[in-house]
Design a protein around this motif. Structure first.
Motif, PDB file in Angstrom:
ATOM      1  N   LEU A   5       0.816  -1.205   0.000  1.00 20.89           N
ATOM      2  CA  LEU A   5       0.000   0.000   0.000  1.00 20.89           C
ATOM      3  C   LEU A   5       0.851   1.257   0.000  1.00 20.89           C
ATOM      4  CD1 LEU A   5      -2.831  -1.033   2.483  1.00 20.89           C
ATOM      5  CD2 LEU A   5      -2.930  -0.917  -0.003  1.00 20.89           C
ATOM      6  N   LEU A   8       2.073   1.651  -3.463  1.00 25.95           N
ATOM      7  CA  LEU A   8       1.026   2.172  -4.345  1.00 25.95           C
ATOM      8  C   LEU A   8       0.853   3.670  -4.149  1.00 25.95           C
ATOM      9  CD1 LEU A   8      -1.313   1.877  -6.335  1.00 25.95           C
ATOM     10  CD2 LEU A   8      -2.778   1.384  -4.367  1.00 25.95           C
ATOM     11  N   LEU A  37      -4.958   2.270 -13.140  1.00 29.34           N
ATOM     12  CA  LEU A  37      -5.896   1.879 -12.086  1.00 29.34           C
ATOM     13  C   LEU A  37      -7.228   1.437 -12.684  1.00 29.34           C
ATOM     14  CD1 LEU A  37      -5.217   4.548  -9.320  1.00 29.34           C
ATOM     15  CD2 LEU A  37      -4.784   2.091  -9.184  1.00 29.34           C
ATOM     16  N   LEU A  41      -8.828  -1.980 -11.757  1.00 34.13           N
ATOM     17  CA  LEU A  41      -9.982  -1.928 -10.854  1.00 34.13           C
ATOM     18  C   LEU A  41     -11.309  -1.650 -11.545  1.00 34.13           C
ATOM     19  CD1 LEU A  41      -8.330   0.174  -8.000  1.00 34.13           C
ATOM     20  CD2 LEU A  41      -8.542  -2.312  -8.145  1.00 34.13           C
ATOM     21  N   LYS A 116      -9.394   5.057  -1.243  1.00 30.82           N
ATOM     22  CA  LYS A 116     -10.310   3.987  -0.842  1.00 30.82           C
ATOM     23  C   LYS A 116     -11.741   4.500  -0.662  1.00 30.82           C
ATOM     24  CE  LYS A 116      -7.304   0.466   0.989  1.00 30.82           C
ATOM     25  NZ  LYS A 116      -7.105  -0.507   2.058  1.00 30.82           N
ATOM     26  N   LEU A 119     -13.481   4.259  -3.995  1.00 29.84           N
ATOM     27  CA  LEU A 119     -13.703   2.923  -4.542  1.00 29.84           C
ATOM     28  C   LEU A 119     -14.869   2.201  -3.890  1.00 29.84           C
ATOM     29  CD1 LEU A 119      -9.989   1.712  -4.669  1.00 29.84           C
ATOM     30  CD2 LEU A 119     -11.330   2.724  -6.529  1.00 29.84           C
ATOM     31  N   GLN A 123     -13.749  -3.190  -5.305  1.00 30.72           N
ATOM     32  CA  GLN A 123     -12.509  -2.621  -5.834  1.00 30.72           C
ATOM     33  C   GLN A 123     -11.440  -2.534  -4.745  1.00 30.72           C
ATOM     34  OE1 GLN A 123     -14.475   0.913  -7.236  1.00 30.72           O
ATOM     35  NE2 GLN A 123     -14.080   0.372  -9.388  1.00 30.72           N
ATOM     36  N   ILE A 124     -11.862  -2.182  -3.540  1.00 32.53           N
ATOM     37  CA  ILE A 124     -10.923  -2.143  -2.417  1.00 32.53           C
ATOM     38  C   ILE A 124     -10.375  -3.540  -2.158  1.00 32.53           C
ATOM     39  CG2 ILE A 124     -10.696  -1.734   0.073  1.00 32.53           C
ATOM     40  CD1 ILE A 124     -12.834   0.490  -0.276  1.00 32.53           C
ATOM     41  N   LYS A 126     -10.094  -5.954  -4.305  1.00 31.19           N
ATOM     42  CA  LYS A 126      -9.182  -6.294  -5.395  1.00 31.19           C
ATOM     43  C   LYS A 126      -7.846  -5.580  -5.196  1.00 31.19           C
ATOM     44  CE  LYS A 126      -8.734  -6.818 -10.309  1.00 31.19           C
ATOM     45  NZ  LYS A 126      -9.380  -6.732 -11.607  1.00 31.19           N
ATOM     46  N   LEU A 127      -7.903  -4.323  -4.809  1.00 31.89           N
ATOM     47  CA  LEU A 127      -6.687  -3.565  -4.533  1.00 31.89           C
ATOM     48  C   LEU A 127      -5.869  -4.265  -3.452  1.00 31.89           C
ATOM     49  CD1 LEU A 127      -5.377  -0.793  -5.328  1.00 31.89           C
ATOM     50  CD2 LEU A 127      -6.573   0.166  -3.384  1.00 31.89           C
ATOM     51  N   ASP A 128      -6.534  -4.721  -2.419  1.00 30.36           N
ATOM     52  CA  ASP A 128      -5.858  -5.433  -1.331  1.00 30.36           C
ATOM     53  C   ASP A 128      -5.304  -6.781  -1.801  1.00 30.36           C
ATOM     54  OD1 ASP A 128      -6.401  -3.339   0.387  1.00 30.36           O
ATOM     55  OD2 ASP A 128      -8.163  -4.299   1.277  1.00 30.36           O
TER      56      ASP A 128
END
Length: 146
Positions: A5, A8, A37, A41, A116, A119, A123-124, A126-128
């Motif tokens: 994170l 990112l 992004l 996402l 966040k 999103l 999506q959060i 997936k980001l994680d």
């Protein structure tokens, strides 16, 4: 996860600050980052607009600090290259540089929180989940220990 994170946020903040203006065909703030992004996402047009505004605000806040960091790092480098560096001046410059870097880190942390908030939960998630994966231009290793 924290390392990913931070990486990112660093990429979003510093990549935007340093290279967004120089990107060919990307005249809008954060254009290339937003495209990447979006691919990762599946951002909505509204999210893209919100992210663009967020990156624009972030850039206007971080640019003066980034300039100060570069200047202070140059000063410290010059001090350290002297044949007999003044320990007080070196210490003062080091502490000032540390303070500036902490301010940049704080801004990046706020960027992640605000990102966040834009999103959806999927999506959060997936980001994680992307932690540790390398997606060109989006995810890079952050500083050691973070």
């Amino acid at each position: 996860m924290r390392t990913w994170l931070v990486g990112l946020v660093g990429i979003i903040g510093l990549s935007f600050t340093v290279s967004a203006a120089a990107q060919v065909g990307q005249n809008r703030p954060g254009g290339r980052i937003i495209q990447r992004l979006n691919r990762a996402l599946d951002l909505t047009p509204q999210q893209e607009t919100q992210l663009r505004d967020l990156l624009s605000r972030q850039q206007s806040q971080i640019q003066p600090l980034a300039d100060q960091v570069r200047s202070k790092a140059g000063t410290l480098r010059i001090l350290m290259q002297q044949s007999n560096p003044d320990p007080t001046a070196v210490g003062r410059a080091t502490l000032e540089l540390k303070t500036l870097r902490a301010q940049v880190k704080e801004l990046r942390g706020r960027l992640l929180t605000e990102l966040k908030a834009i999103l959806r939960q999927d999506q959060i998630d997936k980001l994680d989940r992307l932690k540790g994966q390398r997606l060109p231009g989006i995810l890079r290793r952050g500083p050691k220990g973070q």
